[in-house]
Design an enzyme around this catalytic site. Sequence first.
Site, PDB file in Angstrom:
ATOM      1  N   ASP A   8       5.528   0.637   7.885  1.00  0.00           N
ATOM      2  CA  ASP A   8       5.682  -0.644   8.592  1.00  0.00           C
ATOM      3  C   ASP A   8       6.899  -1.440   8.117  1.00  0.00           C
ATOM      4  O   ASP A   8       7.158  -2.536   8.604  1.00  0.00           O
ATOM      5  CB  ASP A   8       4.407  -1.491   8.434  1.00  0.00           C
ATOM      6  CG  ASP A   8       4.080  -1.764   6.960  1.00  0.00           C
ATOM      7  OD1 ASP A   8       4.892  -1.404   6.082  1.00  0.00           O
ATOM      8  OD2 ASP A   8       2.996  -2.333   6.697  1.00  0.00           O
ATOM      9  N   GLY A   9       7.609  -0.923   7.119  1.00  0.00           N
ATOM     10  CA  GLY A   9       8.801  -1.619   6.655  1.00  0.00           C
ATOM     11  C   GLY A   9       8.501  -2.820   5.771  1.00  0.00           C
ATOM     12  O   GLY A   9       9.403  -3.582   5.423  1.00  0.00           O
TER      13      GLY A   9
ATOM     14  N   ASP B 130      14.829  10.452  -5.391  1.00  0.00           N
ATOM     15  CA  ASP B 130      15.248   9.283  -4.597  1.00  0.00           C
ATOM     16  C   ASP B 130      14.985   7.990  -5.357  1.00  0.00           C
ATOM     17  O   ASP B 130      15.382   6.915  -4.888  1.00  0.00           O
ATOM     18  CB  ASP B 130      14.544   9.264  -3.234  1.00  0.00           C
ATOM     19  CG  ASP B 130      13.037   9.339  -3.358  1.00  0.00           C
ATOM     20  OD1 ASP B 130      12.544  10.313  -3.942  1.00  0.00           O
ATOM     21  OD2 ASP B 130      12.347   8.419  -2.891  1.00  0.00           O
TER      22      ASP B 130
HETATM   23  P1  AMP Z   1       8.936   4.753  -2.566  1.00  0.00           P
HETATM   24  O1  AMP Z   1       7.699   5.535  -2.788  1.00  0.00           O
HETATM   25  O2  AMP Z   1       8.735   3.263  -2.502  1.00  0.00           O
HETATM   26  O3  AMP Z   1      10.043   5.124  -3.486  1.00  0.00           O
HETATM   27  O4  AMP Z   1       9.434   5.135  -1.077  1.00  0.00           O
HETATM   28  C1  AMP Z   1       9.668   6.453  -0.632  1.00  0.00           C
HETATM   29  C2  AMP Z   1      10.253   6.391   0.749  1.00  0.00           C
HETATM   30  O5  AMP Z   1       9.321   5.805   1.660  1.00  0.00           O
HETATM   31  C3  AMP Z   1      11.530   5.594   0.883  1.00  0.00           C
HETATM   32  O6  AMP Z   1      12.355   6.220   1.834  1.00  0.00           O
HETATM   33  C4  AMP Z   1      11.032   4.243   1.347  1.00  0.00           C
HETATM   34  O7  AMP Z   1      12.004   3.513   2.029  1.00  0.00           O
HETATM   35  C5  AMP Z   1       9.891   4.639   2.259  1.00  0.00           C
HETATM   36  N1  AMP Z   1       8.857   3.618   2.356  1.00  0.00           N
HETATM   37  C6  AMP Z   1       7.992   3.218   1.379  1.00  0.00           C
HETATM   38  N2  AMP Z   1       7.158   2.274   1.845  1.00  0.00           N
HETATM   39  C7  AMP Z   1       7.492   2.052   3.134  1.00  0.00           C
HETATM   40  C8  AMP Z   1       7.009   1.186   4.153  1.00  0.00           C
HETATM   41  N3  AMP Z   1       5.990   0.351   3.954  1.00  0.00           N
HETATM   42  N4  AMP Z   1       7.613   1.246   5.362  1.00  0.00           N
HETATM   43  C9  AMP Z   1       8.619   2.085   5.585  1.00  0.00           C
HETATM   44  N5  AMP Z   1       9.124   2.926   4.676  1.00  0.00           N
HETATM   45  C10 AMP Z   1       8.569   2.917   3.455  1.00  0.00           C
HETATM   46 MG    MG Z   2      11.844   4.748  -3.677  1.00  0.00          MG
END
Ligand code: AMP
Ligand code: MG
Length: 485
Positions: A125-126, A252
């Site tokens: 959901d961003g 990442d």
């Molecule tokens: P993270 O686990 O926070 O490092 O995120 C892993 C990937 O998922 C990254 O590409 C983030 O931008 C994406 N991401 C995490 N949470 C969300 C969210 N609520 N909405 C969209 N993308 C997300």
């Molecule tokens: Mg991340």
Amino acid sequence: MPLLDRIAITHRYTTLPSGFYRYVLPTPLDNPRWVIWNQPLAERFGFPGNANQSSELLKILSGTSFAEQFKPLAMKYAGHQFGIYNPDLGDGRGLLLGELISDSGSVFDLHLKGAGQTPYSRSGDGRAVLRSTIREYLCSEAMAGLGIPTTRALGMMVTDTPVYREKVESGALLLRLAETHIRFGHFEHFFYTEQHDHLQHLADKVIEWHFPQCQHTKQPYLAMFECIVALTADMIAHWQAKGFAHGVMNTDNMSILGQTFDYGPFGFMDDYEPGYICNHSDYQGRYAFNNQPSIALWNLTALAQALTPFIVRADLERALEQFTPRLQSQYSTYMRAKFGLVEKYPEDGAFFNDSFAFMESEGVDYTRFFRALSCLDSHDSASIIDLFVDRTKAEKWLSEYLLRCEKEALKTPERCEQMRKANPKYILRNYLAQQAIDKAEQGDFSLVHTLADVLKTPYDEQPEYNHLAKLPPEWGKRMAISCSS
Ligand code: AMP
Ligand code: MG
């Protein structure tokens, strides 16, 4: 003059080819308001003292109104998540608003996390919830206070927009500052999509922006990689010394500048437990505390793979071989400082091993133990012995330690003074973060503010906050945090 016109803003990332990012405007949230604004940090970028009272600035920084000074964009990257390559990553909920120039001339990315969907959101959901935003704000500032390289937090906002996770939560926004948001995964994306021109362009820009000292070496790309290996080793050595577990060391989430990045289900160890797993979803313990050095090397190897189009494999391997000795040497420096042992004796290795084995078998609190050792100039030995169950063994250990200290040039008061600079009194224990979150979810942000203040100077006594340096309650120990954020 509009407030933002006083801030030096640049847009060097937008000089990269379009395949590196997409322009995306933030999707506004309802009724954003400040939870906390990092004034000392803000001042380094020219924000005036009352910047957080400006409703105009709040609207701009929360993405509610458009400001022509910013060019929000979502970066494309990929990465290995739990060892498996995922090509579909990128800023899915955060946007680079622009780059701010500090009073000393350094350039920092200003990133708004929780700003809404982007082309890389997949099914997300961003958004970001208040809970995880508080954790990231407090931990990045706590790490900075500890002297561990990290991204920083400029401010945090809460909103009335509901965000749906396991339950309905408040949508929040984090303003993150970092010297770069370029991750290992940026290189992996261009390697695995066989866009070698872009890959090389990225390396050229990384060298120009972040490693200018490599520009005039014989092999600038190799020199760049060697810098990344060294910075990563230093960061991990520091994590291990302070008892920090990141929890999601996917490629990442690895900054090319060796800065702690993307705070999720992290944890500081309470009881000394080398196999500590802070991430609730890490069933295999891939990112367990004591695996962090080998995982960092694994991640660097993944980065090396992405650099094979323009660095000879044998050179990459030689650079990777520098990782473990560098980490061990840094770790040893940190550990010696923690024990207050400067002189080197052959029997020290055995002493350190025995000490850690004893700490583990007793499940002693890691931070309290070292802080107590650092206060032997003013507290008696009971402050150490009381941390152990086996008091006889603890007494024996302590007399051995004190005997060893006698071989040091520094006498107890001076040694302890030095040790207090290596052994924090205050860390962001998971239970403290949880208490701050529980209050914040009731609209009371006082503990967020208090922790942010205290953790700025974690090596200082700050006796009025003794209660924040206590042993954690049973419920607060070994908390594993969910990845949902
Ligand atoms: P993270 O686990 O926070 O490092 O995120 C892993 C990937 O998922 C990254 O590409 C983030 O931008 C994406 N991401 C995490 N949470 C969300 C969210 N609520 N909405 C969209 N993308 C997300
Ligand atoms: Mg991340």
